[in-house]
Design an enzyme around this catalytic site. Sequence first.
Site, PDB file in Angstrom:
ATOM      1  N   THR A 133       0.798  -1.216   0.000  1.00  0.00           N
ATOM      2  CA  THR A 133       0.000   0.000   0.000  1.00  0.00           C
ATOM      3  C   THR A 133       0.838   1.277   0.000  1.00  0.00           C
ATOM      4  O   THR A 133       1.809   1.384   0.734  1.00  0.00           O
ATOM      5  CB  THR A 133      -0.888   0.024   1.263  1.00  0.00           C
ATOM      6  OG1 THR A 133      -1.648  -1.185   1.327  1.00  0.00           O
ATOM      7  CG2 THR A 133      -1.821   1.218   1.249  1.00  0.00           C
ATOM      8  N   THR A 183       1.342   0.317   5.964  1.00  0.00           N
ATOM      9  CA  THR A 183       1.645  -0.490   4.785  1.00  0.00           C
ATOM     10  C   THR A 183       2.289  -1.788   5.227  1.00  0.00           C
ATOM     11  O   THR A 183       3.139  -1.801   6.112  1.00  0.00           O
ATOM     12  CB  THR A 183       2.576   0.273   3.823  1.00  0.00           C
ATOM     13  OG1 THR A 183       3.037  -0.614   2.801  1.00  0.00           O
ATOM     14  CG2 THR A 183       3.774   0.855   4.540  1.00  0.00           C
ATOM     15  N   GLY A 184       1.873  -2.881   4.632  1.00  0.00           N
ATOM     16  CA  GLY A 184       2.385  -4.189   5.025  1.00  0.00           C
ATOM     17  C   GLY A 184       1.317  -5.244   4.840  1.00  0.00           C
ATOM     18  O   GLY A 184       0.422  -5.097   4.012  1.00  0.00           O
TER      19      GLY A 184
END
Length: 266
Positions: free
Chosen positions: A145, A195-196
Site C-alpha cells: 500500500t 503499509t504491510g
Amino acid sequence: MKAAVIIHGGAGNWHKDSMPKANEILEKAVELGSGILKRGGSSLDAVEKSVNILENSGYFNDGLGSVKQLDGKQRMDAAIMEGKYLRCGGVMIVENILNPISAARKVMENTEHVLLSGKFATKFAVKNGIKTISKYKKPAVECDTVGAIAVDYKKVIAVGNSTGGAGKMLAGRVGDCAVIGAGLYATKKVGATVTGKGEAAIRTTVSRKACDLIEEGYSVQEAAKRAIKMLTKKTGFKSGIIILNKNGDYGVWHNTKAMPWAYRRI
C-alpha cells in the site's frame, strides 16, 4: 502556522536498484502536495493529488502498477479520511480504475456511505468521472500500500491510501487499505497510514492504535515505533507506518527491508 505532507511508497522487499526511481516519484508527489498546501489548498486535495502521482506512475503497487489476483485480474482498494469531522470514504476490489483514491473521495463527499465494493464501486467511480484503465503496467517491485498524510493551514488533517493488494491473493480478497482504523485513521490531532500485511493491520487496527498512542502523550515517532512493534509481536508480520500531527511533526517506522518515503513542511 505550519502545513506539511508526508507520503510513502509501500513497505516491502525493495531492491536497491529500484529505490532511486521510487524516491524520484515520491519527491514529485510530495512537491505537488506541498504546493497545494502552500497556495492555501486543503489537506484532502494535497493527499488525493499526491497519491494520484503514484497511482499514475505504474511504478508502485497501486493504480496502473497493481498486482494480479490469482484469477489474473487486478483489483484495487483505497480510502481517504479527514480527521476534523471523521469523514471518510473507501472503495474495495474495484477494477480498471486509474485513481481509486479519487473514487474513495467521491464516496465520502457524494454519498452517505463509507465503503462501496466490487462492480458497484467500479460503476460508481465511472459515473462520478474517474478515469478508467485499458492496460496495466507491471509493478517495478513487490511492495504494498502507498499512502499520504497532510495537514493544511487550517490545521485539518487528512490521510489517504491506495493499493493493488498483495500478490498470489484469492480473487476478491480485501486488505486493510480501505478499512478505517486498520489501514488508516485520522483525528483532529493526528493521522496515520500503514503499509504491510493487510490481514495483520486489520487484526490489530494498528492505525487507530497509533493515533490513540498520541492521545496518551507519546511523540509521533515513539507512537509509530510502538504501533509497528505491537503489530509484529501480535501477528508475526512486518509492516511500516507514517504519522503526521497537526503541528506538522512526523513519525516514520518500518521493520521491513525498506519503505521509501518523502516529507515536506511549509
